[in-house]
Design a protein around this motif. Structure first.
Motif, short mmCIF file in Angstrom:
data_model
loop_
_atom_site.label_atom_id
_atom_site.label_comp_id
_atom_site.label_asym_id
_atom_site.label_seq_id
_atom_site.Cartn_x
_atom_site.Cartn_y
_atom_site.Cartn_z
N UNK A 252 0.86 -1.19 0.00
CA UNK A 252 0.00 0.00 0.00
C UNK A 252 0.89 1.24 0.00
N UNK A 253 0.68 2.12 -0.96
CA UNK A 253 1.47 3.34 -1.04
C UNK A 253 0.98 4.35 0.00
N UNK A 254 1.92 4.91 0.72
CA UNK A 254 1.56 5.90 1.75
C UNK A 254 0.87 7.11 1.14
N UNK A 255 -0.11 7.62 1.86
CA UNK A 255 -0.80 8.87 1.50
C UNK A 255 -1.59 8.76 0.20
N UNK A 256 -1.95 7.56 -0.18
CA UNK A 256 -2.81 7.39 -1.35
C UNK A 256 -4.12 6.73 -0.93
N UNK A 257 -4.96 6.38 -1.89
CA UNK A 257 -6.36 6.02 -1.64
C UNK A 257 -6.53 4.96 -0.55
N UNK A 258 -5.94 3.79 -0.75
CA UNK A 258 -6.12 2.68 0.21
C UNK A 258 -5.58 3.04 1.58
N UNK A 259 -4.43 3.66 1.61
CA UNK A 259 -3.81 4.09 2.88
C UNK A 259 -4.72 5.05 3.63
N UNK A 260 -5.25 6.03 2.91
CA UNK A 260 -6.10 7.03 3.55
C UNK A 260 -7.41 6.44 4.05
N UNK A 261 -7.83 5.33 3.46
CA UNK A 261 -9.06 4.66 3.92
C UNK A 261 -8.81 3.75 5.11
N UNK A 262 -7.54 3.49 5.41
CA UNK A 262 -7.21 2.63 6.54
C UNK A 262 -6.88 1.20 6.15
#
Length: 588
Positions: free
Chosen positions: A502-512
């Motif tokens: 999971x790339x930091x500060x992108x979609x999946x990361x921001x969703x948890x």
């Protein structure tokens, strides 16, 4: 004399038998096995595969005590010789250790042959015996032969233990083709079922080998062998003093009815080119920290950016320089290298020298957070080499290239056996009149930032465009672009989407969401390998959806807001061929 008798004694059980004979032994002997193999910077503990080790002299047992994980102590009586017998379990189908079954066998002597403390500089003999059920198997190795017919069972000799462990063996129903490059005999050896046009492959390899030998003016070997294990799906290579061990997929070998150099075959040729280039760059020219190799423990160096990065630049570039691939094909591969380095945040967290130094842990033991935390000394090292090549050409009015620098380094520090210090390359660059790039290199070796490649490539008439990939797993330019990005690499199956990283500060990361989570539904609709494209294509940036995912065995319900996809694909194309100045040769 140290003698090894090696027999594949159990093809179904994957066992080699090794008999080590020591003439005129000391009253107390110590034996050891390497913990890693040169060229692959990871402690692999090969000794864990040794079974049933015992010793005898004059028919009587000799007490054996294991004193560390890879060392044994023997108290021998006064005798003319001591014999040590053991078996080695060989079930690693890779270029790094040993493998044996009823179809083929392969081994590095770092996995099979125990060294005798204090006698590592003694001459060694290795006799390879056939298994009863496969007497007609062929044998291929770069080790000098002293008995037996070519490609048959027999006895081989090495001048020391260091030399012994640098000659891998491949046995089986082998396809063997020979060719001459620069007056030197080369062999292509294939094991495993294949449909390869070996004549075409040898013709292409000859061009690669000719180009490299001409680049350095001479070869550090008198013969060379490409030992290649062909499998359904696999990739790998490991360099040796007069051979390379290769693992490749069946589809990567060009067939008799194929007329084009496709991506798979180009990758295979690049692998061969890479390992062959190592004959100069790391087998003879090497860091001082590797002289000699300390095979019991890690050998740290900041210089792998040079030894692997330079090699990774030339492996693709020399395919073009030798006339095998077009400028466009080369630029496509270079574009992918740029995309790999630029996609993650790793290059902003780690320098190429730190990546080199921590190869033993962070690079060779990558985890799911690797895209966010590390940079590849192979890939970014190759881009750094490209930068140096372009700068050298520009500052010398295109009369000095990186190939000239490599030749100078090899003749002064490789052929002589001196080895390189951390500042050797910098000092050599400083030695050229009118060249001012040492400060640039010194800064970039420890920088955690992007290289200024765009402006350099523009000066060579290249146009750079970036585009959105078709999905999060792709870095290649394709006909269609994704409308949203998940910001994660995933593996799709009928059970859902398993997030690999999971790339930091992108979609999946921001969703948890985190690596190893398995998405099973988006907006209450099941997501599988069959539906993932249609599910993702219906959304636009800014839209909010509900995601259901499993983390281990716990169900998560999360809100996810789609974000615009990153233009991760790079495309390099020739805009002004007049500026190439010999770096590339465009098709007329």
């Amino acid at each position: 004399m140290i003698a090894y008798d090696i027999t594949p004694i159990d093809l179904h059980g994957h066992l080699f038998e090794v008999i080590l004979t020591i003439d005129a032994p000391e009253p107390e002997l110590e034996l050891w096995l390497p913990n890693w193999i040169p060229g692959s910077y990871l402690i692999r503990d090969f000794s864990k595969h040794i079974i049933g080790l015992y010793a005898e002299s004059n028919g009587k047992p000799v007490p054996v005590k294991q004193i560390t994980k890879n060392r044994w102590q023997l108290k021998s009586p006064a005798a003319n010789e001591v014999t040590v017998k053991y078996q080695v379990y060989a079930w690693d189908l890779s270029v790094r250790s040993a493998y044996l079954d009823q179809l083929q066998g392969f081994f590095n002597n770092t996995s099979l042959c125990l060294a005798v403390v204090g006698q590592e500089d003694e001459r060694c003999q290795l006799t390879l015996h056939p298994p009863v059920e496969r007497f007609n198997w062929k044998v291929a190795t770069g080790m000098p032969r002293i008995s037996g017919q070519p490609h048959s069972w027999g006895t081989f000799e090495a001048e020391s233990y260091d030399a012994l462990i640098d000659y891998p063996f491949l046995i089986g129903d082998l396809t063997i083709e020979e060719f001459i490059a620069h007056g030197i005999k080369h062999s292509l050896v294939l094991s495993g079922r294949h449909f390869a046009d070996t004549s075409k492959i040898c013709s292409d390899l000859a061009r690669i080998c000719e180009t490299q030998i001409s680049m350095f003016d001479e070869a550090p070997f008198t013969s060379y062998t490409f030992l290649t294990m062909v499998v359904g799906d696999g990739f790998g290579g490991l360099e040796h003093r007069n051979s390379t061990a290769l693992l490749c997929s069946r589809k990567s070998l060009i067939g008799e009815h194929d007329h084009e150099v496709n991506d798979d075959y180009q990758t295979f040729l690049s692998l061969c080119c890479h390992e062959y280039f190592h004959s100069w760059n790391v087998k003879t020219l090497k860091p001082k920290a590797f002289i000699p190799y300390q095979l019991d423990k890690e050998s740290y160096t900041e210089q792998l950016w040079f030894y692997e990065g330079m090699t990774s630049y030339f492996d693709d570039y020399l395919l073009h320089a030798s006339g095998i691939v077009s400028a466009e094909q080369y630029l496509n591969v270079l574009s992918e290298t740029l995309a790999r380095v630029e996609r993650g945040a790793g290059q902003y967290q780690q320098s190429v020298t730190e990546s080199s130094y921590l190869a033993w842990t962070k690079f060779y033991q990558q985890n799911e957070n690797a895209p966010n935390s590390i940079v590849s000394y192979y890939a970014k090292g190759a881009l750094l080499a490209l930068s140096l090549d372009l700068m050298l050409r520009l500052q010398s009015s295109h009369s000095l290239t990186l190939a000239h620098v490599m030749k100078k380094l090899w003749h002064e520090f490789g052929k002589t056996g001196v080895g390189t210090a951390d500042d050797t390359v910098l000092n050599v660059l400083d030695s050229y009149s009118g060249i001012d790039i040492a400060d640039f290199l010194r800064e970039q070796l420890y920088a955690k930032e992007s290289l200024p490649l765009e402006s350099l490539l523009n000066q060579f008439g290249l146009q750079i465009t970036r585009s959105v990939p078709s999905d999060d797993n792709s870095l290649k330019v394709s006909g269609e672009s994704a409308s949203v990005s998940l910001g994660a690499k995933y593996k799709a199956s009928s059970a859902g989407l398993e997030l690999m990283s999971v790339y930091h500060d992108e979609t999946a990361y921001n969703a948890g969401l985190s690596a190893n989570d398995r998405i099973i539904a988006i907006d209450h609709l099941q997501v599988t390998d069959a539906t993932v494209k249609s599910v993702l294509s219906r959304y636009r940036p800014g839209e909010k959806v509900t995601v259901h995912a499993f983390r281990r065995d716990e169900l998560l319900t999360l809100d996810l807001i789609w974000e615009e996809p990153t233009p991760a694909c790079w495309k390099l194309s020739i805009k002004d061929a007049s500026k190439l100045n010999g770096w590339l040769t465009p098709e007329s």
